[in-house]
Design a protein around this motif. Sequence first.
Motif, PDB file in Angstrom:
ATOM      1  N   GLU A 282      24.169 -78.955  61.127  1.00 23.59           N
ATOM      2  CA  GLU A 282      23.205 -77.885  60.884  1.00 23.59           C
ATOM      3  C   GLU A 282      23.794 -76.517  61.235  1.00 23.59           C
ATOM      4  O   GLU A 282      23.529 -75.511  60.574  1.00 23.59           O
ATOM      5  CB  GLU A 282      21.903 -78.126  61.665  1.00 23.59           C
ATOM      6  CG  GLU A 282      22.012 -78.027  63.190  1.00 23.59           C
ATOM      7  CD  GLU A 282      22.690 -79.216  63.851  1.00 23.59           C
ATOM      8  OE1 GLU A 282      22.979 -79.146  65.050  1.00 23.59           O
ATOM      9  OE2 GLU A 282      22.921 -80.215  63.134  1.00 23.59           O
ATOM     10  N   VAL A 283      24.634 -76.471  62.295  1.00 19.39           N
ATOM     11  CA  VAL A 283      25.301 -75.217  62.671  1.00 19.39           C
ATOM     12  C   VAL A 283      26.312 -74.834  61.602  1.00 19.39           C
ATOM     13  O   VAL A 283      26.417 -73.658  61.211  1.00 19.39           O
ATOM     14  CB  VAL A 283      25.995 -75.367  64.040  1.00 19.39           C
ATOM     15  CG1 VAL A 283      26.825 -74.126  64.351  1.00 19.39           C
ATOM     16  CG2 VAL A 283      24.974 -75.624  65.135  1.00 19.39           C
ATOM     17  N   LEU A 284      27.057 -75.799  61.096  1.00 20.01           N
ATOM     18  CA  LEU A 284      28.042 -75.529  60.039  1.00 20.01           C
ATOM     19  C   LEU A 284      27.361 -74.961  58.797  1.00 20.01           C
ATOM     20  O   LEU A 284      27.875 -74.017  58.175  1.00 20.01           O
ATOM     21  CB  LEU A 284      28.798 -76.815  59.687  1.00 20.01           C
ATOM     22  CG  LEU A 284      29.794 -76.697  58.524  1.00 20.01           C
ATOM     23  CD1 LEU A 284      30.882 -75.682  58.859  1.00 20.01           C
ATOM     24  CD2 LEU A 284      30.392 -78.066  58.192  1.00 20.01           C
ATOM     25  N   ALA A 285      26.203 -75.510  58.457  1.00 27.97           N
ATOM     26  CA  ALA A 285      25.479 -75.023  57.275  1.00 27.97           C
ATOM     27  C   ALA A 285      25.094 -73.554  57.433  1.00 27.97           C
ATOM     28  O   ALA A 285      25.214 -72.756  56.490  1.00 27.97           O
ATOM     29  CB  ALA A 285      24.236 -75.875  57.045  1.00 27.97           C
ATOM     30  N   GLU A 286      24.651 -73.184  58.637  1.00 25.40           N
ATOM     31  CA  GLU A 286      24.272 -71.789  58.884  1.00 25.40           C
ATOM     32  C   GLU A 286      25.491 -70.868  58.855  1.00 25.40           C
ATOM     33  O   GLU A 286      25.439 -69.758  58.315  1.00 25.40           O
ATOM     34  CB  GLU A 286      23.552 -71.673  60.238  1.00 25.40           C
ATOM     35  CG  GLU A 286      22.208 -72.377  60.285  1.00 25.40           C
ATOM     36  CD  GLU A 286      21.236 -71.865  59.236  1.00 25.40           C
ATOM     37  OE1 GLU A 286      21.193 -70.639  58.990  1.00 25.40           O
ATOM     38  OE2 GLU A 286      20.525 -72.694  58.641  1.00 25.40           O
ATOM     39  N   PHE A 287      26.595 -71.346  59.439  1.00 26.28           N
ATOM     40  CA  PHE A 287      27.830 -70.551  59.415  1.00 26.28           C
ATOM     41  C   PHE A 287      28.285 -70.308  57.973  1.00 26.28           C
ATOM     42  O   PHE A 287      28.718 -69.199  57.614  1.00 26.28           O
ATOM     43  CB  PHE A 287      28.944 -71.265  60.190  1.00 26.28           C
ATOM     44  CG  PHE A 287      28.805 -71.164  61.686  1.00 26.28           C
ATOM     45  CD1 PHE A 287      27.744 -70.477  62.276  1.00 26.28           C
ATOM     46  CD2 PHE A 287      29.750 -71.757  62.528  1.00 26.28           C
ATOM     47  CE1 PHE A 287      27.616 -70.393  63.661  1.00 26.28           C
ATOM     48  CE2 PHE A 287      29.633 -71.664  63.909  1.00 26.28           C
ATOM     49  CZ  PHE A 287      28.565 -70.989  64.478  1.00 26.28           C
ATOM     50  N   GLN A 288      28.181 -71.325  57.144  1.00 30.08           N
ATOM     51  CA  GLN A 288      28.602 -71.202  55.745  1.00 30.08           C
ATOM     52  C   GLN A 288      27.704 -70.228  54.980  1.00 30.08           C
ATOM     53  O   GLN A 288      28.181 -69.475  54.117  1.00 30.08           O
ATOM     54  CB  GLN A 288      28.615 -72.579  55.073  1.00 30.08           C
ATOM     55  CG  GLN A 288      29.750 -73.473  55.568  1.00 30.08           C
ATOM     56  CD  GLN A 288      29.655 -74.886  55.049  1.00 30.08           C
ATOM     57  OE1 GLN A 288      28.573 -75.384  54.719  1.00 30.08           O
ATOM     58  NE2 GLN A 288      30.800 -75.568  54.979  1.00 30.08           N
ATOM     59  N   LYS A 289      26.425 -70.229  55.310  1.00 29.23           N
ATOM     60  CA  LYS A 289      25.511 -69.273  54.676  1.00 29.23           C
ATOM     61  C   LYS A 289      25.909 -67.838  55.017  1.00 29.23           C
ATOM     62  O   LYS A 289      25.909 -66.951  54.156  1.00 29.23           O
ATOM     63  CB  LYS A 289      24.070 -69.534  55.138  1.00 29.23           C
ATOM     64  CG  LYS A 289      23.429 -70.764  54.529  1.00 29.23           C
ATOM     65  CD  LYS A 289      22.005 -70.928  55.062  1.00 29.23           C
ATOM     66  CE  LYS A 289      21.367 -72.214  54.563  1.00 29.23           C
ATOM     67  NZ  LYS A 289      19.996 -72.390  55.127  1.00 29.23           N
ATOM     68  N   ILE A 290      26.247 -67.603  56.290  1.00 31.09           N
ATOM     69  CA  ILE A 290      26.652 -66.260  56.730  1.00 31.09           C
ATOM     70  C   ILE A 290      27.926 -65.836  55.999  1.00 31.09           C
ATOM     71  O   ILE A 290      28.051 -64.698  55.539  1.00 31.09           O
ATOM     72  CB  ILE A 290      26.857 -66.235  58.254  1.00 31.09           C
ATOM     73  CG1 ILE A 290      25.520 -66.445  58.974  1.00 31.09           C
ATOM     74  CG2 ILE A 290      27.492 -64.921  58.690  1.00 31.09           C
ATOM     75  CD1 ILE A 290      25.631 -66.639  60.472  1.00 31.09           C
ATOM     76  N   ALA A 291      28.878 -66.769  55.882  1.00 25.04           N
ATOM     77  CA  ALA A 291      30.134 -66.464  55.191  1.00 25.04           C
ATOM     78  C   ALA A 291      29.879 -66.135  53.721  1.00 25.04           C
ATOM     79  O   ALA A 291      30.505 -65.235  53.155  1.00 25.04           O
ATOM     80  CB  ALA A 291      31.085 -67.632  55.325  1.00 25.04           C
ATOM     81  N   GLN A 292      28.975 -66.869  53.082  1.00 27.39           N
ATOM     82  CA  GLN A 292      28.666 -66.612  51.675  1.00 27.39           C
ATOM     83  C   GLN A 292      28.013 -65.235  51.501  1.00 27.39           C
ATOM     84  O   GLN A 292      28.299 -64.534  50.545  1.00 27.39           O
ATOM     85  CB  GLN A 292      27.732 -67.713  51.145  1.00 27.39           C
ATOM     86  CG  GLN A 292      28.441 -69.051  50.955  1.00 27.39           C
ATOM     87  CD  GLN A 292      27.458 -70.176  50.629  1.00 27.39           C
ATOM     88  OE1 GLN A 292      26.253 -69.955  50.548  1.00 27.39           O
ATOM     89  NE2 GLN A 292      27.986 -71.377  50.463  1.00 27.39           N
ATOM     90  N   LEU A 293      27.134 -64.861  52.444  1.00 21.72           N
ATOM     91  CA  LEU A 293      26.492 -63.539  52.387  1.00 21.72           C
ATOM     92  C   LEU A 293      27.536 -62.448  52.496  1.00 21.72           C
ATOM     93  O   LEU A 293      27.473 -61.431  51.797  1.00 21.72           O
ATOM     94  CB  LEU A 293      25.468 -63.413  53.498  1.00 21.72           C
ATOM     95  CG  LEU A 293      24.164 -64.207  53.326  1.00 21.72           C
ATOM     96  CD1 LEU A 293      23.310 -64.100  54.578  1.00 21.72           C
ATOM     97  CD2 LEU A 293      23.383 -63.688  52.125  1.00 21.72           C
ATOM     98  N   ARG A 294      28.510 -62.635  53.373  1.00 23.76           N
ATOM     99  CA  ARG A 294      29.550 -61.619  53.551  1.00 23.76           C
ATOM    100  C   ARG A 294      30.382 -61.489  52.274  1.00 23.76           C
ATOM    101  O   ARG A 294      30.749 -60.405  51.842  1.00 23.76           O
ATOM    102  CB  ARG A 294      30.440 -61.990  54.726  1.00 23.76           C
ATOM    103  CG  ARG A 294      31.438 -60.887  55.068  1.00 23.76           C
ATOM    104  CD  ARG A 294      32.483 -61.365  56.033  1.00 23.76           C
ATOM    105  NE  ARG A 294      33.347 -60.279  56.429  1.00 23.76           N
ATOM    106  CZ  ARG A 294      34.520 -60.450  57.029  1.00 23.76           C
ATOM    107  NH1 ARG A 294      34.944 -61.648  57.304  1.00 23.76           N
ATOM    108  NH2 ARG A 294      35.257 -59.408  57.365  1.00 23.76           N
TER     109      ARG A 294
END
Length: 297
Positions: A282-294
């Motif tokens: 679940e933490v990895l999924a959130e990190f990936q979302k942040i990276a995609q936004l950037r």
Amino acid sequence: MSKVPNIPRVLLGFEMTSLRIPIAQIEPLRILTPSIRKSIKFGQIVASIAEVGLIEPPVVIRKIGVPDTYQLLDGHVRIEILKERGDTDVVCLIATEDEAVTYNKRISRMATVQEHKMILNAVKRGVPEERLARALNVNIRSIRNKQRLLDGICDEVVKLLQDRHVPINTFRELKRLRPMRQIAVADTMIALNRFSMSCAKSLVASSPQSDLVSGERKSGKGLTDEQLERMERESANLDREFKLIEQEYGTDHLDLVLATGYLCRLIDNVRVVHHLAKFHPEVLAEFQKIAQLRTAA
């Protein structure tokens, strides 16, 4: 002997000379809808062409394989008005490439304060008010109101709003306030990115009576004195919060950029990704979302 660096050649976007082209040889790329013909802008362009002539030439491009034929890239309204006037030809700019853009989307429209200064300069140079009214397709009263637009507005507010599209009625509301409160209200509208008269009215209504110019009374229709006092307190709190946010914004934004960059580097590491996927998906999924936004930004 040092080598001269290769400097890329800049290609011209238009041919060096304009051409007077028969309107019959110009093919429009779209048809004007009835709503466009009924718009205020259409009427203003009609009035401007009638009074001072065509100021901005239409832009065309030569049609490939068809000599003496041109496609219209910009100026559909102007060409249509010229047709209705009975004109048979028009001076055009000849584009060298068919750019897939709408020219008007690249134009910065004149802000309210800039329009006011333009009208003042025209009047000072001897242009009659009647001619200005005809060219802008407005009545004389509107021209005179625009000349007095900034009467009672302090210089700091003029600077703050000089590049903004602010309704004339908003300035009318600002004139009810003393200079310091005018500045505070202008800052708040800029922070909110809202310049409507209703926004200005609400900010004026939430101002203490002492911030209004002499002779002005707050128009709190349907509101009790207690409600008006509450609005004043909430407005004061809002002003303080905006100032605090403004002071902290730079630091917070820097921290966010650094944190986002660190997270992006983390998930570029294969071992870290495998570990997170196994134990903290679940933490990895959130990190990936942040990276995609950037990446999208």
